[in-house]
Design a protein around this motif. Structure first.
Motif, PDB file in Angstrom:
ATOM      1  N   ALA A  30       0.844  -1.193   0.000  1.00 44.54           N
ATOM      2  CA  ALA A  30       0.000   0.000   0.000  1.00 44.54           C
ATOM      3  C   ALA A  30       0.880   1.244   0.000  1.00 44.54           C
ATOM      4  CB  ALA A  30      -0.912   0.005   1.221  1.00 44.54           C
ATOM      5  N   LEU A  31       0.734   2.029  -1.036  1.00 43.52           N
ATOM      6  CA  LEU A  31       1.490   3.282  -1.143  1.00 43.52           C
ATOM      7  C   LEU A  31       0.520   4.444  -0.978  1.00 43.52           C
ATOM      8  CD1 LEU A  31       3.673   2.422  -4.262  1.00 43.52           C
ATOM      9  CD2 LEU A  31       4.321   2.235  -1.859  1.00 43.52           C
ATOM     10  N   ARG A  32       0.819   5.325  -0.038  1.00 39.52           N
ATOM     11  CA  ARG A  32      -0.017   6.505   0.181  1.00 39.52           C
ATOM     12  C   ARG A  32       0.416   7.592  -0.796  1.00 39.52           C
ATOM     13  NH1 ARG A  32      -3.494   7.496   3.774  1.00 39.52           N
ATOM     14  NH2 ARG A  32      -2.725   5.872   5.165  1.00 39.52           N
ATOM     15  N   LEU A  33      -0.522   8.093  -1.552  1.00 40.27           N
ATOM     16  CA  LEU A  33      -0.257   9.128  -2.540  1.00 40.27           C
ATOM     17  C   LEU A  33      -0.399  10.487  -1.866  1.00 40.27           C
ATOM     18  CD1 LEU A  33       0.298   9.634  -5.546  1.00 40.27           C
ATOM     19  CD2 LEU A  33      -2.150   9.706  -5.897  1.00 40.27           C
ATOM     20  N   THR A  34       0.691  11.225  -1.796  1.00 38.10           N
ATOM     21  CA  THR A  34       0.668  12.528  -1.127  1.00 38.10           C
ATOM     22  C   THR A  34       0.768  13.694  -2.100  1.00 38.10           C
ATOM     23  OG1 THR A  34       3.057  12.473  -0.794  1.00 38.10           O
ATOM     24  CG2 THR A  34       1.674  11.585   0.985  1.00 38.10           C
ATOM     25  N   GLY A  35       1.058  13.428  -3.349  1.00 38.80           N
ATOM     26  CA  GLY A  35       1.138  14.499  -4.329  1.00 38.80           C
ATOM     27  C   GLY A  35       1.612  13.987  -5.669  1.00 38.80           C
ATOM     28  N   ILE A  36       1.338  14.771  -6.680  1.00 39.60           N
ATOM     29  CA  ILE A  36       1.759  14.454  -8.039  1.00 39.60           C
ATOM     30  C   ILE A  36       2.437  15.690  -8.604  1.00 39.60           C
ATOM     31  CG2 ILE A  36       0.988  13.911 -10.378  1.00 39.60           C
ATOM     32  CD1 ILE A  36      -1.373  12.440  -9.126  1.00 39.60           C
ATOM     33  N   THR A  37       3.617  15.494  -9.145  1.00 39.02           N
ATOM     34  CA  THR A  37       4.355  16.598  -9.737  1.00 39.02           C
ATOM     35  C   THR A  37       4.821  16.171 -11.118  1.00 39.02           C
ATOM     36  OG1 THR A  37       5.166  17.248  -7.556  1.00 39.02           O
ATOM     37  CG2 THR A  37       6.334  18.135  -9.459  1.00 39.02           C
ATOM     38  N   ALA A  38       4.496  16.952 -12.106  1.00 43.99           N
ATOM     39  CA  ALA A  38       4.982  16.695 -13.465  1.00 43.99           C
ATOM     40  C   ALA A  38       6.307  17.419 -13.641  1.00 43.99           C
ATOM     41  CB  ALA A  38       3.968  17.179 -14.487  1.00 43.99           C
ATOM     42  N   LEU A  39       7.320  16.680 -14.060  1.00 43.39           N
ATOM     43  CA  LEU A  39       8.640  17.268 -14.298  1.00 43.39           C
ATOM     44  C   LEU A  39       8.843  17.447 -15.794  1.00 43.39           C
ATOM     45  CD1 LEU A  39      10.834  15.042 -11.936  1.00 43.39           C
ATOM     46  CD2 LEU A  39       9.879  17.302 -11.469  1.00 43.39           C
ATOM     47  N   SER A  40       9.283  18.609 -16.172  1.00 43.95           N
ATOM     48  CA  SER A  40       9.619  18.848 -17.572  1.00 43.95           C
ATOM     49  C   SER A  40      11.078  18.467 -17.788  1.00 43.95           C
ATOM     50  CB  SER A  40       9.425  20.323 -17.922  1.00 43.95           C
ATOM     51  OG  SER A  40       8.076  20.676 -17.794  1.00 43.95           O
ATOM     52  N   PRO A  41      11.391  17.911 -18.952  1.00 44.24           N
ATOM     53  CA  PRO A  41      12.790  17.553 -19.211  1.00 44.24           C
ATOM     54  C   PRO A  41      13.643  18.801 -19.354  1.00 44.24           C
ATOM     55  CG  PRO A  41      11.454  17.202 -21.163  1.00 44.24           C
ATOM     56  CD  PRO A  41      10.507  17.572 -20.059  1.00 44.24           C
ATOM     57  N   PRO A  42      14.943  18.678 -19.115  1.00 50.37           N
ATOM     58  CA  PRO A  42      15.852  19.799 -19.361  1.00 50.37           C
ATOM     59  C   PRO A  42      15.781  20.221 -20.832  1.00 50.37           C
ATOM     60  CG  PRO A  42      16.957  18.044 -18.153  1.00 50.37           C
ATOM     61  CD  PRO A  42      15.639  17.501 -18.593  1.00 50.37           C
ATOM     62  N   GLY A  43      16.199  21.450 -21.133  1.00 50.88           N
ATOM     63  CA  GLY A  43      16.115  21.973 -22.494  1.00 50.88           C
ATOM     64  C   GLY A  43      17.098  21.364 -23.470  1.00 50.88           C
ATOM     65  N   PHE A  44      18.289  20.981 -23.019  1.00 47.65           N
ATOM     66  CA  PHE A  44      19.338  20.418 -23.872  1.00 47.65           C
ATOM     67  C   PHE A  44      19.599  21.279 -25.101  1.00 47.65           C
ATOM     68  CE2 PHE A  44      17.508  16.481 -21.865  1.00 47.65           C
ATOM     69  CZ  PHE A  44      18.562  16.255 -20.995  1.00 47.65           C
ATOM     70  N   SER A  45      19.572  22.618 -24.914  1.00 43.71           N
ATOM     71  CA  SER A  45      19.732  23.546 -26.043  1.00 43.71           C
ATOM     72  C   SER A  45      21.084  23.420 -26.742  1.00 43.71           C
ATOM     73  CB  SER A  45      19.516  24.985 -25.582  1.00 43.71           C
ATOM     74  OG  SER A  45      20.463  25.323 -24.581  1.00 43.71           O
ATOM     75  N   SER A  46      22.084  22.893 -26.052  1.00 46.15           N
ATOM     76  CA  SER A  46      23.411  22.718 -26.662  1.00 46.15           C
ATOM     77  C   SER A  46      23.461  21.525 -27.611  1.00 46.15           C
ATOM     78  CB  SER A  46      24.468  22.531 -25.574  1.00 46.15           C
ATOM     79  OG  SER A  46      24.290  21.275 -24.926  1.00 46.15           O
ATOM     80  N   GLY A  47      22.429  20.682 -27.569  1.00 48.25           N
ATOM     81  CA  GLY A  47      22.447  19.480 -28.401  1.00 48.25           C
ATOM     82  C   GLY A  47      23.293  18.363 -27.822  1.00 48.25           C
ATOM     83  N   ARG A  48      23.671  18.506 -26.560  1.00 49.72           N
ATOM     84  CA  ARG A  48      24.470  17.482 -25.863  1.00 49.72           C
ATOM     85  C   ARG A  48      23.826  17.227 -24.517  1.00 49.72           C
ATOM     86  NH1 ARG A  48      28.909  16.483 -28.646  1.00 49.72           N
ATOM     87  NH2 ARG A  48      30.172  15.478 -27.071  1.00 49.72           N
ATOM     88  N   ALA A  49      23.963  15.978 -24.045  1.00 49.94           N
ATOM     89  CA  ALA A  49      23.412  15.629 -22.741  1.00 49.94           C
ATOM     90  C   ALA A  49      24.281  14.571 -22.087  1.00 49.94           C
ATOM     91  CB  ALA A  49      21.993  15.083 -22.895  1.00 49.94           C
ATOM     92  N   VAL A  50      24.402  14.663 -20.786  1.00 52.97           N
ATOM     93  CA  VAL A  50      25.003  13.598 -19.984  1.00 52.97           C
ATOM     94  C   VAL A  50      23.858  12.997 -19.193  1.00 52.97           C
ATOM     95  CG1 VAL A  50      26.615  13.017 -18.153  1.00 52.97           C
ATOM     96  CG2 VAL A  50      27.245  14.732 -19.864  1.00 52.97           C
ATOM     97  N   LEU A  51      23.555  11.733 -19.457  1.00 51.74           N
ATOM     98  CA  LEU A  51      22.425  11.050 -18.835  1.00 51.74           C
ATOM     99  C   LEU A  51      22.943   9.903 -17.982  1.00 51.74           C
ATOM    100  CD1 LEU A  51      20.171  10.851 -22.031  1.00 51.74           C
ATOM    101  CD2 LEU A  51      20.111  12.600 -20.234  1.00 51.74           C
TER     102      LEU A  51
END
Length: 163
Positions: A30-51
């Motif tokens: 049983a998991l108690r739901l205390t909130g929901i948050t939508a996260l937007s991805p980073p912009g990656f405007s440089s065209g490079r990412a470290v994941l």
């Protein structure tokens, strides 16, 4: 608990479905739901990412031995194996193609590899390792990969990228 998808419509449906609940029965826990948050991805405007992933990345290989003959159907690769980078990059491009976005994404380097881990999924065990990779491509493609995850079996929790 985190859920993700490169398709905003899927995230909206998940949020709406969970939004009206106080408890979630997750495999008998049983998991108690205390909130929901939508996260937007980073912009990656440089065209490079470290994941960097927090769960193992699993990648299936060709199953062929050194002689080129197929020896197995379940040839799970680890990031230290020669075929891994090629199959990993192909997986990134197929994900972009399936979303109809720029598939010109490239694996530049693997900068960290975690310990080998395996998890029982369905009828077998899928081995893999968490990784940190540097990739380049269109910002929209990098955002989709950040939201989707790396490697295969993402819906089973593999390849989840640290926010």
């Amino acid at each position: 608990m985190e859920f993700g998808s490169p398709l905003p419509e899927v995230v909206e449906v998940l949020a709406a479905g969970f939004g009206g609940r106080e408890l979630i029965d997750w495999g008998g826990v049983a998991l108690r739901l205390t909130g929901i948050t939508a996260l937007s991805p980073p912009g990656f405007s440089s065209g490079r990412a470290v994941l960097r992933t927090v769960t193992p990345v699993v990648m299936k290989g060709s199953g062929r031995g050194e002689d080129g003959v197929r020896a197995t159907r379940q040839d799970w690769l680890l990031p230290v194996e020669p075929e891994w980078a090629g199959y990993f990059q192909g997986n990134l491009r197929r994900k972009a193609e399936s979303l109809g976005i720029d598939p010109g994404v490239s694996l530049e380097s693997v900068t960290w590899i975690g310990p080998k881990r395996g998890f029982r999924v369905g009828q077998g065990v899928k081995p893999g390792a968490a990784v940190e990779v540097e990739v380049s491509g269109a910002p929209e493609t990098l955002q989709a990969l950040w939201s989707w995850g790396l490697g295969q079996a993402n819906s089973a929790g593999f390849g989840w990228i640290a926010a």
